[in-house]
Design a protein around this motif. Structure first.
Motif, short mmCIF file in Angstrom:
data_model
loop_
_atom_site.label_atom_id
_atom_site.label_comp_id
_atom_site.label_asym_id
_atom_site.label_seq_id
_atom_site.Cartn_x
_atom_site.Cartn_y
_atom_site.Cartn_z
N LEU A 1 0.32 5.67 7.04
CA LEU A 1 1.03 5.32 5.43
C LEU A 1 2.47 5.24 5.79
N ALA B 1 -3.34 11.54 1.51
CA ALA B 1 -2.66 10.17 1.63
C ALA B 1 -2.87 9.37 0.24
N ARG B 2 -4.03 9.50 -0.24
CA ARG B 2 -3.98 8.89 -1.71
C ARG B 2 -3.04 9.51 -2.76
N SER C 1 -0.16 7.66 -2.24
CA SER C 1 0.05 6.29 -2.67
C SER C 1 0.36 6.30 -4.07
N LEU D 1 -3.66 2.50 2.93
CA LEU D 1 -4.69 3.59 3.37
C LEU D 1 -5.85 3.25 4.24
#
Length: 464
Positions: A316, A363-364, A367, A393
């Motif tokens: 990412l 990670a989400r 984002s 992702l």
């Protein structure tokens, strides 16, 4: 005398006390043997039972993925809510079994309260032996992991004091009400007292046996709470024992220490009532970090999460390189602080139990933090941002209404997508992407030298 010698007494032994009938055996020695036999059975039952109950109550409260000393102490203190009623019932049972031997104690020259005090000492010692075994097991589980934080000895002392208080309550109940149902009565009363505690609801839950909620990372319990709990249990235990001795011996000089013990209990109660909103405070901790190819830092109790978290955020970060949303550091933030991406640092939350998928969820979070929530809530982008999110992702691309744009985006190379994101990041951030934004882009045509950093994600570079 012959009976006394047969019972193990001294040759020529005599009964003590004015109520000893003529020609009777030395009942003081016989009573001592009988009392030791009764206590031996109670202790042999109490130690293994209390150890098993305490272990079963404490271990589920430990999170095997985050060895945080605060939660270790909380697990021990909370275990007394289950261990205490069992200890009270066993103590009441022992007191009822000792009651038939009182006539032997009355024949001796000792105080009527001496036998009860000795029984309390033995039963309390047995309970503390079990508590020590449970404590050693819980500490070993914590040390076997990547522990963090600092132990709270006052918390362990407060739990031990609460356990001794249950023993005293159960035993004295058995002495005052010598009935077969007394043990069940002591268990029911103490269990109901423990059930009234709901973690984190009011100051009432801080009264021993206390019920603490799970302590989040980056927070800790104030030592004053444990100090007040230890004072509360010590004061009430002393008051109960002094009250029983006063009732048994009629020595009214004990009124003064009894009043002092009650005053200490009242002061500790006021202290617990005043410390309810501030029982937990923030506790910054030096984080555990990995520094290549990006810097990822988490709470020391979650250092085992670093490899998977690094693997999830590096792709990412590489795809966001050169955009206004680029980052070179990922840091865990307490649960009350918001997730954000600013000045090259991404702040995320982590599951303390490190349940499956925790790295992907972090990670989400990054984002989602890249987007403007107000602009995305007001406008409709027909699923274009979701298409970009799936690429960022490494998820499966979603089905959107504009199938032509989806096919075109899927046909681009990795380098072409990164160049496209640098050019359209503002529209991606505000969820204003449209069909016109998905035009063919040649790789490298729109590369921005202002934001690009060579070698930042060079996987061939040696780690530091």
């Amino acid at each position: 005398r012959r009976a006394g010698a047969a019972a193990g007494g001294p040759r020529g032994g005599r009964c003590r006390g004015s109520r000893c009938p003529p020609g009777a055996p030395p009942v003081s020695d016989l009573g001592r043997v009988l009392r030791l036999d009764a206590r031996r059975t109670a202790l042999l039952v109490a130690v293994p039972v209390l150890t098993a109950v305490g272990t079963a109550a404490a271990l589920p409260g430990l999170c095997l993925s985050a060895a945080y000393w605060d939660n270790t102490v909380v697990a021990l203190v909370n275990a007394v809510r289950f261990l205490g009623p069992v200890a009270a019932a066993l103590a009441a049972w022992a007191a009822v079994r000792e009651r038939p031997l009182d006539y032997l104690r009355d024949l001796t020259a000792r105080s009527p309260a001496t036998g009860a005090l000795l029984d309390l000492l033995l039963l309390s010692s047995a309970a503390l032996v079990s508590y020590t075994a449970v404590t050693a097991l819980v500490v070993a589980v914590t040390l076997a992991q990547a522990e963090a934080g600092h132990p709270h000895p006052l918390g362990v002392i407060a739990g031990a004091g609460a356990l001794v208080l249950h023993v005293v309550v159960g035993y004295l109940t058995g002495r005052v009400v010598p009935h077969r149902a007394t043990a069940a009565l002591a268990f029911g009363a103490t269990a109901m007292w423990a059930a009234l505690r709901i973690p984190g609801v009011s100051w009432w839950s801080l009264l021993p046996p206390a019920a603490f909620p799970r302590i989040d990372l980056f927070t800790t319990l104030r030592p004053r709470v444990f100090a007040d709990q230890a004072a509360w249990t010590a004061g009430l235990t002393a008051a109960l024992i002094l009250g029983y001795v006063l009732w048994a011996t009629r020595r009214f000089l004990l009124v003064l220490p009894l009043a002092a013990a009650l005053a200490a209990t009242g002061a500790a109660t006021l202290g617990l009532q005043g410390s309810d909103p501030a029982a937990v405070r923030a506790a910054p901790a030096p984080q555990a970090c990995r520094h290549w190819p990006v810097t990822v830092c988490v709470h020391p109790a979650l250092r085992d999460a670093l490899p998977r978290l690094m693997a999830a955020v590096v792709p990412l970060a590489a795809r966001l390189n050169g955009t206004p949303g680029e980052f070179t550091q990922v840091r865990q933030r307490p649960g009350w602080a918001p997730v954000s991406v600013a000045d090259g640092v991404a702040f995320v939350h982590l599951d303390e139990d490190l349940s499956p998928g925790y790295a992907a969820r972090a990670a989400r979070q990054i984002s989602r933090a890249l987007k403007d929530p107000r602009a995305c809530a007001a406008g409709s982008s027909a699923g274009y941002p979701a298409l970009v999110d799936a690429w960022l992702l490494d998820d499966e691309p979603p089905s959107i209404a504009d199938a032509r744009a989806a096919r075109r985006f899927a046909s681009w190379t990795e380098r072409g997508r990164r160049a496209w994101l640098r050019r359209h990041f503002t529209r991606y951030r505000t969820c204003s992407l449209g069909p016109a934004d998905f035009r063919p882009v040649r790789a490298g045509k729109h590369r921005s030298t202002k934001h690009a950093r060579r070698g930042t994600f060079d996987r061939t570079a040696p780690p530091t």
